[in-house]
Design a protein around this motif. Structure first.
Motif, PDB file in Angstrom:
ATOM      1  N   ASP A 139       2.667 -11.339   1.240  1.00 41.74           N
ATOM      2  CA  ASP A 139       3.770 -11.772   0.373  1.00 41.74           C
ATOM      3  C   ASP A 139       3.253 -12.508  -0.861  1.00 41.74           C
ATOM      4  O   ASP A 139       3.718 -12.280  -1.984  1.00 41.74           O
ATOM      5  CB  ASP A 139       4.720 -12.695   1.147  1.00 41.74           C
ATOM      6  N   GLN A 140       2.296 -13.411  -0.661  1.00 42.31           N
ATOM      7  CA  GLN A 140       1.748 -14.174  -1.784  1.00 42.31           C
ATOM      8  C   GLN A 140       1.075 -13.253  -2.792  1.00 42.31           C
ATOM      9  O   GLN A 140       1.170 -13.463  -4.006  1.00 42.31           O
ATOM     10  CB  GLN A 140       0.758 -15.215  -1.271  1.00 42.31           C
ATOM     11  N   THR A 141       0.390 -12.228  -2.292  1.00 38.85           N
ATOM     12  CA  THR A 141      -0.278 -11.282  -3.188  1.00 38.85           C
ATOM     13  C   THR A 141       0.735 -10.505  -4.011  1.00 38.85           C
ATOM     14  O   THR A 141       0.566 -10.319  -5.228  1.00 38.85           O
ATOM     15  CB  THR A 141      -1.155 -10.315  -2.376  1.00 38.85           C
ATOM     16  N   THR A 197       7.573  -7.589  10.269  1.00 34.72           N
ATOM     17  CA  THR A 197       7.525  -6.349   9.507  1.00 34.72           C
ATOM     18  C   THR A 197       8.347  -6.527   8.242  1.00 34.72           C
ATOM     19  O   THR A 197       9.478  -7.017   8.301  1.00 34.72           O
ATOM     20  CB  THR A 197       8.071  -5.167  10.326  1.00 34.72           C
ATOM     21  N   ARG A 198       7.771  -6.179   7.106  1.00 34.12           N
ATOM     22  CA  ARG A 198       8.453  -6.313   5.817  1.00 34.12           C
ATOM     23  C   ARG A 198       8.451  -4.969   5.094  1.00 34.12           C
ATOM     24  O   ARG A 198       7.457  -4.248   5.111  1.00 34.12           O
ATOM     25  CB  ARG A 198       7.744  -7.337   4.929  1.00 34.12           C
ATOM     26  N   LEU A 199       9.564  -4.670   4.442  1.00 33.39           N
ATOM     27  CA  LEU A 199       9.660  -3.512   3.559  1.00 33.39           C
ATOM     28  C   LEU A 199      10.063  -4.042   2.195  1.00 33.39           C
ATOM     29  O   LEU A 199      11.147  -4.602   2.041  1.00 33.39           O
ATOM     30  CB  LEU A 199      10.700  -2.525   4.083  1.00 33.39           C
ATOM     31  N   VAL A 200       9.178  -3.916   1.215  1.00 32.46           N
ATOM     32  CA  VAL A 200       9.423  -4.524  -0.097  1.00 32.46           C
ATOM     33  C   VAL A 200       9.167  -3.525  -1.218  1.00 32.46           C
ATOM     34  O   VAL A 200       8.490  -2.512  -1.035  1.00 32.46           O
ATOM     35  CB  VAL A 200       8.534  -5.766  -0.315  1.00 32.46           C
ATOM     36  N   VAL A 201       9.735  -3.836  -2.380  1.00 33.00           N
ATOM     37  CA  VAL A 201       9.541  -3.021  -3.578  1.00 33.00           C
ATOM     38  C   VAL A 201       8.350  -3.555  -4.354  1.00 33.00           C
ATOM     39  O   VAL A 201       8.250  -4.755  -4.603  1.00 33.00           O
ATOM     40  CB  VAL A 201      10.805  -3.061  -4.466  1.00 33.00           C
ATOM     41  N   LEU A 202       7.442  -2.667  -4.752  1.00 32.83           N
ATOM     42  CA  LEU A 202       6.255  -3.086  -5.490  1.00 32.83           C
ATOM     43  C   LEU A 202       6.455  -3.069  -7.000  1.00 32.83           C
ATOM     44  O   LEU A 202       5.653  -3.652  -7.723  1.00 32.83           O
ATOM     45  CB  LEU A 202       5.072  -2.176  -5.146  1.00 32.83           C
ATOM     46  N   ASN A 203       7.469  -2.368  -7.503  1.00 31.51           N
ATOM     47  CA  ASN A 203       7.643  -2.263  -8.955  1.00 31.51           C
ATOM     48  C   ASN A 203       7.564  -3.637  -9.613  1.00 31.51           C
ATOM     49  O   ASN A 203       8.193  -4.581  -9.127  1.00 31.51           O
ATOM     50  CB  ASN A 203       9.011  -1.631  -9.280  1.00 31.51           C
ATOM     51  N   ARG A 238      -6.284  -3.495  11.599  1.00 31.01           N
ATOM     52  CA  ARG A 238      -5.458  -3.617  12.806  1.00 31.01           C
ATOM     53  C   ARG A 238      -3.981  -3.738  12.462  1.00 31.01           C
ATOM     54  O   ARG A 238      -3.115  -3.466  13.302  1.00 31.01           O
ATOM     55  CB  ARG A 238      -5.886  -4.846  13.615  1.00 31.01           C
ATOM     56  N   TYR A 239      -3.682  -4.162  11.244  1.00 31.37           N
ATOM     57  CA  TYR A 239      -2.308  -4.416  10.839  1.00 31.37           C
ATOM     58  C   TYR A 239      -1.924  -3.496   9.684  1.00 31.37           C
ATOM     59  O   TYR A 239      -2.759  -3.090   8.884  1.00 31.37           O
ATOM     60  CB  TYR A 239      -2.143  -5.891  10.473  1.00 31.37           C
ATOM     61  N   ILE A 240      -0.647  -3.196   9.589  1.00 30.79           N
ATOM     62  CA  ILE A 240      -0.178  -2.104   8.732  1.00 30.79           C
ATOM     63  C   ILE A 240       0.162  -2.572   7.322  1.00 30.79           C
ATOM     64  O   ILE A 240       0.893  -3.541   7.139  1.00 30.79           O
ATOM     65  CB  ILE A 240       1.068  -1.449   9.353  1.00 30.79           C
ATOM     66  N   VAL A 241      -0.371  -1.867   6.342  1.00 35.65           N
ATOM     67  CA  VAL A 241       0.087  -1.937   4.953  1.00 35.65           C
ATOM     68  C   VAL A 241       0.009  -0.512   4.430  1.00 35.65           C
ATOM     69  O   VAL A 241      -1.081   0.029   4.251  1.00 35.65           O
ATOM     70  CB  VAL A 241      -0.784  -2.863   4.078  1.00 35.65           C
ATOM     71  N   LYS A 242       1.160   0.105   4.208  1.00 36.71           N
ATOM     72  CA  LYS A 242       1.145   1.508   3.794  1.00 36.71           C
ATOM     73  C   LYS A 242       2.377   1.823   2.957  1.00 36.71           C
ATOM     74  O   LYS A 242       3.410   1.141   3.066  1.00 36.71           O
ATOM     75  CB  LYS A 242       1.104   2.420   5.018  1.00 36.71           C
ATOM     76  N   PRO A 243       2.274   2.856   2.108  1.00 37.48           N
ATOM     77  CA  PRO A 243       3.453   3.265   1.337  1.00 37.48           C
ATOM     78  C   PRO A 243       4.546   3.737   2.284  1.00 37.48           C
ATOM     79  O   PRO A 243       4.274   4.338   3.326  1.00 37.48           O
ATOM     80  CB  PRO A 243       2.926   4.417   0.466  1.00 37.48           C
ATOM     81  N   ALA A 244       5.793   3.449   1.929  1.00 36.40           N
ATOM     82  CA  ALA A 244       6.935   3.891   2.716  1.00 36.40           C
ATOM     83  C   ALA A 244       7.727   4.909   1.903  1.00 36.40           C
ATOM     84  O   ALA A 244       7.632   4.934   0.671  1.00 36.40           O
ATOM     85  CB  ALA A 244       7.816   2.694   3.079  1.00 36.40           C
ATOM     86  N   PRO A 245       8.491   5.767   2.570  1.00 32.44           N
ATOM     87  CA  PRO A 245       9.317   6.728   1.827  1.00 32.44           C
ATOM     88  C   PRO A 245      10.247   6.004   0.859  1.00 32.44           C
ATOM     89  O   PRO A 245      10.864   5.005   1.208  1.00 32.44           O
ATOM     90  CB  PRO A 245      10.106   7.434   2.935  1.00 32.44           C
ATOM     91  N   GLY A 246      10.316   6.496  -0.352  1.00 27.59           N
ATOM     92  CA  GLY A 246      11.147   5.848  -1.364  1.00 27.59           C
ATOM     93  C   GLY A 246      10.332   5.568  -2.613  1.00 27.59           C
ATOM     94  O   GLY A 246       9.131   5.834  -2.673  1.00 27.59           O
ATOM     95  N   ALA A 254      -3.028  -0.518  -6.872  1.00 29.19           N
ATOM     96  CA  ALA A 254      -3.394  -1.835  -7.408  1.00 29.19           C
ATOM     97  C   ALA A 254      -3.167  -2.919  -6.358  1.00 29.19           C
ATOM     98  O   ALA A 254      -3.969  -3.851  -6.215  1.00 29.19           O
ATOM     99  CB  ALA A 254      -2.581  -2.133  -8.663  1.00 29.19           C
ATOM    100  N   PHE A 255      -2.075  -2.794  -5.619  1.00 27.20           N
ATOM    101  CA  PHE A 255      -1.758  -3.758  -4.564  1.00 27.20           C
ATOM    102  C   PHE A 255      -2.811  -3.728  -3.463  1.00 27.20           C
ATOM    103  O   PHE A 255      -3.337  -4.763  -3.050  1.00 27.20           O
ATOM    104  CB  PHE A 255      -0.372  -3.434  -4.009  1.00 27.20           C
ATOM    105  N   LYS A 256      -3.162  -2.521  -3.004  1.00 27.01           N
ATOM    106  CA  LYS A 256      -4.151  -2.389  -1.929  1.00 27.01           C
ATOM    107  C   LYS A 256      -5.528  -2.851  -2.397  1.00 27.01           C
ATOM    108  O   LYS A 256      -6.272  -3.488  -1.627  1.00 27.01           O
ATOM    109  CB  LYS A 256      -4.223  -0.928  -1.474  1.00 27.01           C
ATOM    110  N   THR A 257      -5.874  -2.573  -3.647  1.00 27.31           N
ATOM    111  CA  THR A 257      -7.157  -3.028  -4.186  1.00 27.31           C
ATOM    112  C   THR A 257      -7.232  -4.549  -4.184  1.00 27.31           C
ATOM    113  O   THR A 257      -8.269  -5.137  -3.856  1.00 27.31           O
ATOM    114  CB  THR A 257      -7.354  -2.491  -5.613  1.00 27.31           C
TER     115      THR A 257
END
Length: 209
Positions: free
Chosen positions: A142-144, A91-97, A117-125, A103-106
């Protein structure tokens, strides 16, 4: 062709007949790939033995049966079918700025990395994203992020006399270790004997006080 949730995993619809009395689980999964002409990477953490006959099933159902029975996860990246133990999930929590979540999800969808089946979603913050899944899936996420961040930063190179954009720095604490994620990229990891409380600290970036 069966549509995998990430890349397309082409599997026949006819039953897969596999008779075994007592075989190592990892060897059975490798043989599954060999019989279907699919490259398979089985983690060293995948352990156990198959005893007794497995009913004839379509290949997808055969794979799902083994992953459910032995608590495994699988992910196909378009070239290799990766099979790992469920406890290896990350599980990773990272900053997209300076990247937006859309754009990331696209990009993940366009590259056939996304898997429901696996999670990629905005987190509070502010600009945080949570990703969770097996090791190969997280590696591609991570590579993306790294590629999009590098591209965005190159596009935003400051003109003469302008101040560079603020750099986003995130420190993740877990137990006695901490990791610095700068501009969406894991930069370095530190450990100490004194345990930290699990959490996240956003530090001032370049030019901030």
């Amino acid at each position: 062709m069966v549509r995998a949730l990430g890349a397309s995993l082409s599997l026949p619809s006819t039953s897969y007949s596999y008779t075994v009395l007592d075989q190592d689980l990892s060897a059975a999964l490798q043989e599954f790939g060999n019989n279907l002409n699919i490259r398979v990477n089985v983690s060293a953490e995948v352990r156990g033995r198959i005893r007794g006959r497995i009913p004839d099933l379509p290949p997808r159902e055969f794979l799902e049966r083994l992953t459910n029975l032995y608590n495994l996860q699988w992910y196909y990246d378009g070239l290799v079918l990766y099979i790992s133990a469920a406890h290896e999930a990350q599980t990773r929590l990272v900053v997209l700025n300076p990247i937006s979540f859309d754009a990331f999800k696209t990009a993940l969808d366009a590259l056939n990395i996304s898997d429901e089946r696996y999670i990629v979603k905005p987190a509070p913050g502010d600009g945080l994203v949570l990703a969770s899944g097996p090791p190969r899936f997280i590696a591609l996420v991570d590579q993306t992020i790294k590629g999009l961040t590098a591209d965005a930063q190159a596009r935003r190179s400051p003109a003469a006399g302008e101040k560079p954009p603020r750099e986003s720095v995130l420190m993740l604490f877990r137990g006695s270790s901490s990791m610095v994620i700068r501009g969406g990229r894991p930069e370095s990891q530190y450990s100490s004997e004194a345990p930290h409380q699990e959490g996240i600290v956003r530090e001032p970036g370049t030019g901030q006080k």
